[in-house]
Design an enzyme around this catalytic site. Structure first.
Site, PDB file in Angstrom:
ATOM      1  N   ASP A  79      -5.934  -3.664  -1.703  1.00 43.17           N
ATOM      2  CA  ASP A  79      -4.814  -3.316  -0.824  1.00 43.17           C
ATOM      3  C   ASP A  79      -4.102  -4.553  -0.281  1.00 43.17           C
ATOM      4  O   ASP A  79      -4.722  -5.463   0.273  1.00 43.17           O
ATOM      5  CB  ASP A  79      -5.355  -2.487   0.336  1.00 43.17           C
ATOM      6  CG  ASP A  79      -4.268  -1.750   1.093  1.00 43.17           C
ATOM      7  OD1 ASP A  79      -3.443  -2.425   1.734  1.00 43.17           O
ATOM      8  OD2 ASP A  79      -4.254  -0.513   1.031  1.00 43.17           O
ATOM      9  N   SER A 133       0.824  -1.194   0.000  1.00 46.69           N
ATOM     10  CA  SER A 133       0.000   0.000   0.000  1.00 46.69           C
ATOM     11  C   SER A 133       0.871   1.263   0.000  1.00 46.69           C
ATOM     12  O   SER A 133       1.628   1.482  -0.938  1.00 46.69           O
ATOM     13  CB  SER A 133      -0.965  -0.039   1.192  1.00 46.69           C
ATOM     14  OG  SER A 133      -1.999   0.892   1.038  1.00 46.69           O
TER      15      SER A 133
END
Length: 306
Positions: free
Chosen positions: A152, A38
């Site tokens: 993510d 991320s």
């Protein structure tokens, strides 16, 4: 010293990664491999491509208006924002860079929601790998790749230490953006009653213990757990938004995943950035978070004798 660096997930807290890299450079250490999830994939990819200084100059100059425009809200989609304008700027800085052509090994971690497994990007365009890795569920829209929905990487691998196994490093440094203080939560479950509290916890415990005295121990019926009473539950604060609840839920899950995944493969140095240091979507005043990351890294490296 040759350092393998794992950069964790955490949205706006990810600016701290820049400060960690500055602290390592100031101490004369060389990062020879980087893996990121991320926000960690974003900073790590730009660093591996040699474009982090340009990104830092841009990020520290953003105004509130810039950020509102950059977040690019979506109505009725699979996420609240696309963040396409920020990603366009990142793509410009990367200028078509490919992972396999970078001067140091880089891994970006995403989550394949379709197959329920994590994905390691170690080939292909850096910008595309970053885009897949930062898709926070219901916040930033996911992407499709060969029929698979990617989101993510923090869902399954918040601090991707295992992606660095085999790197010829002298030490491994990991940056956790979801860290908590020693008094903010333990590792063991906490058993609570849903009844209203009528006195100090120790007094209630003493009362229950006293009530057991004199009862026959053999063939005694087990005590029923207290029933939930609507009067013991309260509405959350009015200013608590759905995105806040989602963020807190993700943070709790990622903290648990991190503990389990790193138990068998801990780093030589943990840099723990408090989860409450900044919100996931707080991209303003980047310089403050960079300074925090540098301060925390300096302390952690000094404690480890690096």
């Amino acid at each position: 010293m040759r350092i393998a660096l794992a950069l964790g997930s955490g949205g706006g807290r990810g600016y701290a990664h820049i400060g960690v890299l500055e602290a390592l450079a100031a101490r004369g250490h060389e990062v020879i491999a980087v893996a990121g999830t991320s926000a960690g994939a974003l900073v790590g990819g730009l660093y591996a491509a040699g474009r982090l200084k340009e990104f830092t100059a841009w990020a520290t100059g953003l105004t509130q208006r810039d950020i509102l425009l950059m977040l690019d809200p979506v109505l009725g989609g699979s996420g609240i924002i696309r963040a396409q304008r920020m990603l366009d700027r990142v793509s410009e800085l990367l200028d078509g860079a490919r992972i396999e052509e970078l001067p140091l090994p880089f891994t970006a971690v995403a989550t394949d929601l379709t197959s329920q497994r994590e994905v390691w990007f170690q080939h292909g365009p850096v910008a595309a790998a970053i885009r897949a890795s930062i898709a926070i569920p219901t916040v930033i829209t996911p992407v499709m790749l060969r029929g698979h929905i990617l989101a993510d990487g923090g869902l399954m691998n918040p601090v991707p230490l295992d992606a660095l196994v085999g790197a010829p490093a002298d030490a491994t440094v990991a940056v956790d953006l979801n860290a908590r203080g020693p008094l903010s939560g333990g590792r063991q479950p906490v058993r609570e009653s849903s009844d209203e509290t009528t006195g100090p916890a120790w007094l209630e415990l003493l009362r229950q213990t006293a009530a057991q005295l004199g009862r026959p121990r053999d063939n005694a019926a087990p005590e029923e757990p207290p029933a939930a009473d609507d009067r013991s539950l309260q509405d959350p604060p009015r200013d608590l938004k759905a995105t806040d609840v989602l963020t807190m839920s993700l943070n709790a899950g990622q903290a648990l995943v991190t503990r389990f995944r790193t138990a068998a493969n801990p780093p030589d140095v943990w840099v723990n950035v408090p989860v409450d240091s900044r919100g996931v979507l707080d991209f303003l005043r980047a310089g403050e978070q960079i300074a925090l990351g540098r301060e925390l890294a300096d302390a952690a490296l000094a404690a480890a004798g690096l």
